[in-house]
Design an enzyme around this catalytic site. Structure first.
Site, PDB file in Angstrom:
ATOM      1  N   ASN A 150       0.840  -1.200   0.000  1.00  0.00           N
ATOM      2  CA  ASN A 150       0.000   0.000   0.000  1.00  0.00           C
ATOM      3  C   ASN A 150       0.878   1.254   0.000  1.00  0.00           C
ATOM      4  O   ASN A 150       2.025   1.190   0.429  1.00  0.00           O
ATOM      5  CB  ASN A 150      -0.905   0.005   1.240  1.00  0.00           C
ATOM      6  CG  ASN A 150      -2.111  -0.892   1.066  1.00  0.00           C
ATOM      7  OD1 ASN A 150      -2.676  -0.974  -0.009  1.00  0.00           O
ATOM      8  ND2 ASN A 150      -2.497  -1.582   2.129  1.00  0.00           N
ATOM      9  N   CYS A 171      -4.928  -7.381  -3.551  1.00  0.00           N
ATOM     10  CA  CYS A 171      -5.452  -7.117  -2.218  1.00  0.00           C
ATOM     11  C   CYS A 171      -6.439  -8.234  -1.907  1.00  0.00           C
ATOM     12  O   CYS A 171      -6.878  -8.944  -2.810  1.00  0.00           O
ATOM     13  CB  CYS A 171      -6.144  -5.747  -2.215  1.00  0.00           C
ATOM     14  SG  CYS A 171      -6.846  -5.222  -0.631  1.00  0.00           S
ATOM     15  N   HIS A 172      -6.790  -8.388  -0.643  1.00  0.00           N
ATOM     16  CA  HIS A 172      -7.757  -9.441  -0.313  1.00  0.00           C
ATOM     17  C   HIS A 172      -9.104  -8.874   0.127  1.00  0.00           C
ATOM     18  O   HIS A 172      -9.952  -9.600   0.643  1.00  0.00           O
ATOM     19  CB  HIS A 172      -7.196 -10.362   0.782  1.00  0.00           C
ATOM     20  CG  HIS A 172      -6.666  -9.630   1.976  1.00  0.00           C
ATOM     21  ND1 HIS A 172      -5.342  -9.608   2.303  1.00  0.00           N
ATOM     22  CD2 HIS A 172      -7.290  -8.870   2.896  1.00  0.00           C
ATOM     23  CE1 HIS A 172      -5.155  -8.879   3.384  1.00  0.00           C
ATOM     24  NE2 HIS A 172      -6.334  -8.431   3.767  1.00  0.00           N
ATOM     25  N   HIS A 201      -9.864  -0.586  -2.107  1.00  0.00           N
ATOM     26  CA  HIS A 201     -10.403  -0.177  -0.810  1.00  0.00           C
ATOM     27  C   HIS A 201     -11.662   0.671  -0.943  1.00  0.00           C
ATOM     28  O   HIS A 201     -12.223   1.112   0.057  1.00  0.00           O
ATOM     29  CB  HIS A 201      -9.360   0.562   0.039  1.00  0.00           C
ATOM     30  CG  HIS A 201      -8.295  -0.329   0.573  1.00  0.00           C
ATOM     31  ND1 HIS A 201      -7.378   0.076   1.520  1.00  0.00           N
ATOM     32  CD2 HIS A 201      -7.976  -1.619   0.305  1.00  0.00           C
ATOM     33  CE1 HIS A 201      -6.547  -0.907   1.805  1.00  0.00           C
ATOM     34  NE2 HIS A 201      -6.898  -1.953   1.064  1.00  0.00           N
ATOM     35  N   ARG A 271     -20.642   6.213  18.160  1.00  0.00           N
ATOM     36  CA  ARG A 271     -21.787   5.713  17.385  1.00  0.00           C
ATOM     37  C   ARG A 271     -21.356   4.704  16.334  1.00  0.00           C
ATOM     38  O   ARG A 271     -22.020   3.674  16.140  1.00  0.00           O
ATOM     39  CB  ARG A 271     -22.486   6.891  16.716  1.00  0.00           C
ATOM     40  CG  ARG A 271     -23.626   6.492  15.783  1.00  0.00           C
ATOM     41  CD  ARG A 271     -24.241   7.728  15.134  1.00  0.00           C
ATOM     42  NE  ARG A 271     -25.203   7.382  14.102  1.00  0.00           N
ATOM     43  CZ  ARG A 271     -25.795   8.275  13.312  1.00  0.00           C
ATOM     44  NH1 ARG A 271     -25.528   9.569  13.455  1.00  0.00           N
ATOM     45  NH2 ARG A 271     -26.655   7.875  12.386  1.00  0.00           N
TER      46      ARG A 271
END
Length: 448
Positions: A150, A171-172, A201, A271
């Site tokens: 990355n 990427c996984h 992502h 939250r």
């Protein structure tokens, strides 16, 4: 079929290297592969070498494992090169990426893909990847480069612009998130098929089905029944607002957008259960566990298991070597693959792989709300890569100015000052042509 030479660059990442070696050597057609492990840290490299030999012994395969700190030797004649590097490491690299912004009140979770941390990681990583690629052009010009480091999109964008080496970014998150959703909705992942596309992502499942049945209503039911996992609140919130489920985890995604980590609105953190400083905490845990884990991996009295991982690397090599087709998700240059994203950006799309190599699938137009969100990230990626490839330091400030999270928290003077402080703190890890500040627009603005 001759035995392929597969070079691991950054092989001191022992656990990741173990998974990839196990995946590769689990294929009977790759059982005689020549695996060459390369790293700049001889101690970590030695551990990975011993682990590699244990994999060979456990699987009872004729593969050869070699380890070297000589880059030329590692790359000479390689058929495949796998990069898994972290330039400047956890310390000082990642620690600096968190500590300096925190002085400005800018908080992060992972800081390796986008945001000010992602920009700095790109400045450290891309020049090193380009050095490797130039060595590949000299020593193994026909190599296929599997890139795992990355920030993925920026790394692949720079490689495609500045080198001739064939590559894919891996990427996984696509396959990993699909498995997580399957668990949430109670449908076996083996029964699910999907189409996913976007940027690394920030790709979205455009379809998620079982035998032609749309499974999105079951995903919505997870929310309606109050079954959203505590660690995944951000992604489910985005699903409700955008209509599609995103690939990367909540702790990653919340810092790619301006809405979840906001000074003066601390209730948002509670939250959405946002793990601030997650990468720092995770790295510290891994460091504490490393000694015991290293001993266990090397101890012949401790049971040693080789299980297939979710990574696509071995599948790609197997398909290219045998011609048996496979479909993976890869990060590639956007050559008319997603028509409402820029043509030079890096996109994550399904790819067919066989003897002909990697063949990305054309997706066409994404839903406009998804493309618009991705474009906010692509802006930062393009400007950062432009800065590195042209040596224009001003574009680093521009990238930070356009970063969604950074710009939502800091004013322009703070952003420019933060960039200067980070560049100074990273010192020699930043390319020399980008370290020169004077004369700069930033300095003139502060004088004014």
């Amino acid at each position: 079929m001759s035995s392929p030479k597969i070079t691991f660059i950054g092989a001191g990442s022992t656990v990741f290297a173990k998974n990839l070696m196990g995946d590769i050597l689990s294929f009977p057609e790759l059982a005689d592969a020549r695996i060459c492990l390369y790293d700049i840290d001889p101690e970590r490299l030695a551990v990975s070498e011993r682990v590699g030999r244990r994999i060979v012994e456990t699987l009872k395969v004729p593969a050869t494992i070699e380890a070297t700190t000589d880059r030329d030797r590692a790359l000479d004649g390689a058929d495949y090169a796998i990069t898994m590097i972290q330039v400047a490491g956890y310390k000082p690299g990642t620690v600096t990426d968190f500590a300096v912004p925190k002085k400005y009140g800018l908080r992060q979770t992972i800081a390796d893909t986008l945001g000010i941390g992602g920009i700095m990681r790109a400045l450290r990583t891309i020049p090193v990847l380009l050095d490797y690629a130039r060595d590949m052009e000299r020593l193994c010009p026909d190599v296929f480069h599997l890139q795992y480091a990355n920030p993925m999109c920026m790394n692949i964008m720079a490689l495609n612009r500045a080198t001739k080496i064939a590559n894919v970014g891996l990427c996984h998150s696509v396959q990993g998130t699909a498995a997580q959703i399957a668990e949430d909705i109670g449908v076996p992942i083996e029964e699910i098929n999907y189409t996913c596309a976007g940027i690394n992502h920030m790709a979205f499942y455009l379809t998620f089905q079982r035998n032609g049945e749309d499974l999105y209503p079951l995903i919505r039911k997870v929310v309606e029944e109050g079954r959203v996992p505590d660690w995944n609140r951000v992604r489910y919130d985005m699903f409700l607002r955008l209509g599609y489920f995103v690939t990367e985890s909540s702790e990653h995604f919340c810092e790619y957008v301006p809405w979840y980590i906001k000074s003066g609105q601390e209730k948002l953190i509670e939250r959405y259960n946002i793990p601030l400083d997650e990468y720092i905490d995770r790295s510290e845990r891994q460091i504490r566990k490393w000694g015991d884990l290293s001993r266990q991996l090397q101890d012949p009295t401790v049971p040693f298991e080789v299980n297939r991982s979710l990574e696509y690397g071995s599948t790609i090599i197997h398909a290219m070597e045998t011609g048996k087709p496979a479909v993976v998700y890869g990060n590639v240059e956007n050559r008319d693959l997603i028509t409402n994203l820029p043509p030079d950006c890096t996109v994550e799309v399904p790819c067919l792989v066989d003897k002909n190599g990697l063949q990305p699938v054309r997706i066409g137009r994404l839903p406009p709300q998804l493309a618009g969100l991705m474009q906010t990230n692509v802006n930062v990626q393009q400007l950062t890569v432009e800065a590195i490839l042209t040596g224009n330091r001003e574009h680093i400030y521009h990238a930070a100015m356009l970063d969604p999270h950074t710009s939502a928290e800091l004013n322009l003077d703070q952003i420019w000052s933060l960039v200067d402080d980070l560049m100074d703190a990273h010192g020699d890890w930043i390319p020399e042509n980008l370290r020169k500040k004077e004369p700069s627009i930033a300095s003139m603005l502060r004088v004014a």
